[in-house]
Structures are given as structure tokens and as C-alpha cells.
Design an enzyme around this catalytic site. Structure first.
Site, PDB file in Angstrom:
ATOM      1  N   SER A  58      46.521  21.259  39.947  1.00  0.00           N
ATOM      2  CA  SER A  58      47.425  21.923  40.992  1.00  0.00           C
ATOM      3  C   SER A  58      46.516  22.353  42.277  1.00  0.00           C
ATOM      4  CB  SER A  58      47.900  23.072  40.293  1.00  0.00           C
ATOM      5  OG  SER A  58      48.658  24.068  41.047  1.00  0.00           O
TER       6      SER A  58
ATOM      7  N   TYR B 225      47.249  30.525  34.934  1.00  0.00           N
ATOM      8  CA  TYR B 225      47.544  29.352  35.320  1.00  0.00           C
ATOM      9  C   TYR B 225      46.516  28.494  36.249  1.00  0.00           C
ATOM     10  CZ  TYR B 225      49.948  25.111  37.115  1.00  0.00           C
ATOM     11  OH  TYR B 225      50.485  23.939  37.450  1.00  0.00           O
TER      12      TYR B 225
HETATM   13  P1  NAP Z   1      58.108  20.084  33.748  1.00  0.00           P
HETATM   14  O1  NAP Z   1      59.150  19.398  34.323  1.00  0.00           O
HETATM   15  O2  NAP Z   1      58.228  21.547  32.877  1.00  0.00           O
HETATM   16  O3  NAP Z   1      57.486  19.159  32.638  1.00  0.00           O
HETATM   17  C1  NAP Z   1      56.321  19.490  31.768  1.00  0.00           C
HETATM   18  C2  NAP Z   1      56.207  18.300  30.645  1.00  0.00           C
HETATM   19  O4  NAP Z   1      55.264  18.788  29.594  1.00  0.00           O
HETATM   20  C3  NAP Z   1      57.374  18.067  29.624  1.00  0.00           C
HETATM   21  O5  NAP Z   1      57.594  16.553  29.525  1.00  0.00           O
HETATM   22  C4  NAP Z   1      57.133  18.850  28.432  1.00  0.00           C
HETATM   23  O6  NAP Z   1      58.040  18.125  27.601  1.00  0.00           O
HETATM   24  C5  NAP Z   1      55.709  18.821  28.381  1.00  0.00           C
HETATM   25  N1  NAP Z   1      55.212  19.508  27.461  1.00  0.00           N
HETATM   26  C6  NAP Z   1      55.300  21.207  27.832  1.00  0.00           C
HETATM   27  N2  NAP Z   1      54.732  21.683  26.732  1.00  0.00           N
HETATM   28  C7  NAP Z   1      54.321  20.728  25.948  1.00  0.00           C
HETATM   29  C8  NAP Z   1      53.578  20.887  24.743  1.00  0.00           C
HETATM   30  N3  NAP Z   1      53.152  22.164  24.074  1.00  0.00           N
HETATM   31  N4  NAP Z   1      53.349  19.802  23.916  1.00  0.00           N
HETATM   32  C9  NAP Z   1      53.636  18.750  24.643  1.00  0.00           C
HETATM   33  N5  NAP Z   1      54.195  18.290  25.914  1.00  0.00           N
HETATM   34  C10 NAP Z   1      54.455  19.599  26.391  1.00  0.00           C
HETATM   35  O7  NAP Z   1      56.720  20.405  34.494  1.00  0.00           O
HETATM   36  P2  NAP Z   1      56.007  19.434  35.651  1.00  0.00           P
HETATM   37  O8  NAP Z   1      56.146  20.074  37.007  1.00  0.00           O
HETATM   38  O9  NAP Z   1      56.493  17.974  35.629  1.00  0.00           O
HETATM   39  O10 NAP Z   1      54.365  19.414  34.986  1.00  0.00           O
HETATM   40  C11 NAP Z   1      53.686  18.410  34.870  1.00  0.00           C
HETATM   41  C12 NAP Z   1      52.347  18.894  35.080  1.00  0.00           C
HETATM   42  O11 NAP Z   1      52.178  19.240  36.697  1.00  0.00           O
HETATM   43  C13 NAP Z   1      51.705  19.988  34.524  1.00  0.00           C
HETATM   44  O12 NAP Z   1      50.308  19.874  34.212  1.00  0.00           O
HETATM   45  C14 NAP Z   1      51.868  21.066  35.731  1.00  0.00           C
HETATM   46  O13 NAP Z   1      50.989  22.113  35.536  1.00  0.00           O
HETATM   47  C15 NAP Z   1      51.548  20.177  36.973  1.00  0.00           C
HETATM   48  N6  NAP Z   1      51.851  20.880  38.213  1.00  0.00           N
HETATM   49  C16 NAP Z   1      53.423  21.039  38.484  1.00  0.00           C
HETATM   50  C17 NAP Z   1      53.641  21.335  39.816  1.00  0.00           C
HETATM   51  C18 NAP Z   1      55.098  21.888  39.977  1.00  0.00           C
HETATM   52  O14 NAP Z   1      55.370  22.395  41.172  1.00  0.00           O
HETATM   53  N7  NAP Z   1      56.035  21.331  39.522  1.00  0.00           N
HETATM   54  C19 NAP Z   1      52.421  21.952  40.731  1.00  0.00           C
HETATM   55  C20 NAP Z   1      51.378  21.403  40.419  1.00  0.00           C
HETATM   56  C21 NAP Z   1      50.938  20.785  39.177  1.00  0.00           C
HETATM   57  P3  NAP Z   1      58.514  18.771  26.404  1.00  0.00           P
HETATM   58  O15 NAP Z   1      59.306  20.186  26.682  1.00  0.00           O
HETATM   59  O16 NAP Z   1      59.420  17.753  25.963  1.00  0.00           O
HETATM   60  O17 NAP Z   1      57.329  18.931  25.407  1.00  0.00           O
END
Ligand code: NAP
Length: 262
Positions: A142, A155
Site C-alpha cells: 500500500s 496497518y
Molecule cells: P477487500 O475488498 O476487503 O478484499 C479483501 C480480500 O481478502 C477478500 O477476498 C477477503 O475475503 C480476503 N480476506 C480478508 N481476511 C481474510 C482472512 N482472514 N483469510 C483469508 N482471506 C481473507 O479489500 P481489497 O481492497 O481488495 O484488499 C486487497 C489488498 O489490497 C489488501 O492487502 C489491502 O491491504 C490492499 N490495499 C487495498 C487498498 C484499498 O484502498 N482498497 C489500498 C492499498 C492496499 P473473505 O472475506 O472471503 O475471506
């Protein structure tokens, strides 16, 4: 492994958000998939659509990556499945609130998801990738790795680990056929905000998830080590990286710096 076995990408956090878009994009590139997350039903829905639309093979591992037993199942798949040549460490989360009312058990779980799972899954894949002389590890960090002051508690520190870990992997293994990419998204429109009790609509400059992943894949195809999809001027990152590297020869000294001497 027969010669016509297609490459497989294992993607964590593939039930929604960034991981689900990665799954779609790799399926369209002809990769078979292994999807990992907790929500089996959501992954089944995505898998059925991708099988029908692209003809690739899609397996699902329902796993809570904060559980050592579940994580072990995914590690075993990475160790044993010779077709897997791409690992996307995407699963991740943020916690509500900051430090003052912080729940240390929740912080520990976040480290298990954002740090330990990334480390153990990479470690499971690396020996096989080294043996074959190729493999790709994509770690979703991130921009908060570079902005720990942003009010997301610890985080940013977990994401700073992911960035430093990726750089260290590249330094040791890059010349031996392992491509490592750290992707640093800024705010992207996914469920992560709502899941951690935040309103994404209160933020400025939020990127659409498909646009973010497509830009990250341009970086992947260019074999970039660090990809920051939203940063307009790449020279800013280069200058930051160069300032860090310029300090390195000055760290090892027999004596403390003059400013610390009475
Ligand atoms: P999201 O929409 O909340 O998706 C998160 C994914 O991770 C879901 O598929 C969730 O699936 C899975 N997950 C969460 N907890 C888990 C667990 N305990 N075991 C296995 N799977 C788990 O978030 P996203 O934004 O796509 O995030 C993806 C990555 O991008 C993360 O590493 C996040 O930190 C990073 N990121 C996001 C942003 C942003 O603004 N969105 C910015 C920078 C970085 P289940 O709930 O089905 O387990």
C-alpha cells in the site's frame, strides 16, 4: 508435469475486490487459478463465471489465513503443485480505529494476515520456483507503507513490512529467476474501507479497482519491482529510492556521529 500443462496463478483474497479482479485478469491471460479466501460461496460464483467465460480450470481453497491450520493447507498446495508459477499475496485487511482504543488481539490477527501469511506463502513457493528457475510473487502492499502517519493504526507498518520484504526477496532471488513485485495502491474502491468501519465516500481520489489492477499488471509485464499505480511522476519514487541508497555507505562507522558526542 506434462508439457501442455498451463501455468497456474494462486491468488489470496480472491473472493472480492482487488483479488477478484486479479483472478479475472489472469483467467483471461489463460492461467488456471487457485482462489483462496474465507467466503467459499463468493469464490464459487466467481469460479463458475470464469470457467464459463474463459475455459480455464479454477480451484478453490476456503481458508482463514489467520489460522495456522488453514494457512498450512495453502502452503502445502504451493509446495506441491508444480503448475503454480504465480503467487499473488493479496489478502489483507485494516482494523477499525487506531492505537488508543486499539485491540491488541485484533492487531495480532492483522499481523498474521498482512505479514505472516505473506511470508509463509512466499516461503512455501520459493524452493520450487528456485528449482525451476522461474516464478513470480506479487505482494499487495500500500502507499501507506510510505505514509505511516495516515490514520490507520498499525496497518501502514504491516504494509512497510510487505514492501521491505519484497525488496529483500528481489535482492536475494531476483537474479535467480524469481520475479518479485510490490504493488502500492492508494485508496481503491473496495470493501476494505467498510469492513474496517470507514466510509470510502469520505475520501478524495479513490481509484476504481479494475483500473488499479490493470495498471499494476502493466508494471508486472514490465517486471517492475515497485509499482505505484496512482503516482503521476515516477521520478518522485526514483528520487526517494535514490536518497535511501545514498545513505547506505554511511551507516557502518566505528564511531558514533559527532552530534551524539558530548
Ligand atoms: P477487500 O475488498 O476487503 O478484499 C479483501 C480480500 O481478502 C477478500 O477476498 C477477503 O475475503 C480476503 N480476506 C480478508 N481476511 C481474510 C482472512 N482472514 N483469510 C483469508 N482471506 C481473507 O479489500 P481489497 O481492497 O481488495 O484488499 C486487497 C489488498 O489490497 C489488501 O492487502 C489491502 O491491504 C490492499 N490495499 C487495498 C487498498 C484499498 O484502498 N482498497 C489500498 C492499498 C492496499 P473473505 O472475506 O472471503 O475471506
Amino acid at each position: 508435469m506434462s508439457n501442455n500443462t498451463k501455468a497456474t496463478a494462486l491468488i489470496t483474497g480472491a473472493s472480492t475486490g482487488i483479488g477478484a479482479v486479479y483472478a479475472e485478469r489472469f483467467a483471461r491471460r489463460g492461467y488456471d487459478l487457485v482462489l483462496v479466501a474465507r467466503d467459499q460461496a463468493r469464490m464459487e460464483t466467481l469460479a463458475s463465471r470464469l470457467r464459463a467465460e474463459t475455459g480455464v480450470k479454477v480451484d478453490i481453497i476456503a481458508a482463514d489465513l489467520t489460522s495456522a491450520a488453514d494457512l498450512g493447507k495453502v502452503e502445502a498446495r504451493l509446495r506441491d503443485d508444480a503448475a503454480i508459477s504465480v503467487l499473488i499475496n493479496n489478502a489483507g485487511a485494516a482494523n477499525p480505529g487506531g492505537f488508543e482504543a486499539g485491540d491488541v488481539d485484533a492487531q495480532d490477527r492483522l499481523i498474521r494476515l498482512n505479514v505472516t501469511a505473506v511470508t509463509r506463502l512466499s516461503a512455501a513457493a520459493i524452493p520450487r520456483f528456485l528449482k525451476g528457475g522461474k516464478g513470480s510473487i506479487v505482494n499487495i502492499a500500500s502507499v501507506v507503507a510510505l505514509a505511516p502517519e495516515f490514520p490507520l493504526g498499525m496497518y501502514g507498518a504491516t504494509k512497510a513490512y510487505v514492501l521491505a520484504y519484497s525488496q529483500a526477496l528481489h535482492a536475494e532471488l531476483g537474479a535467480r529467476g524469481i520475479y518479485v513485485q510490490a504493488v502500492l495502491p492508494a485508496a481503491t474502491r473496495t470493501e476494505i474501507w467498510e469492513r474496517s468501519g470507514r466510509d470510502v465516500n469520505a475520501l478524495q481520489g479513490v481509484m476504481d479497482v479494475a483500473e488499479m489492477v490493470d495498471a499494476a499488471l502493466v508494471g508486472f509485464d514490465r517486471q517492475e519491482l515497485v509499482t505505484i499505480p496512482s503516482l503521476p511522476d515516477a521520478a518522485q519514487w526514483d528520487a526517494y529510492a535514490a536518497a535511501r541508497v545514498a545513505m547506505l555507505p554511511n551507516f557502518a562507522q566505528e564511531h558514533a556521529a559527532a552530534r551524539y558526542k558530548g
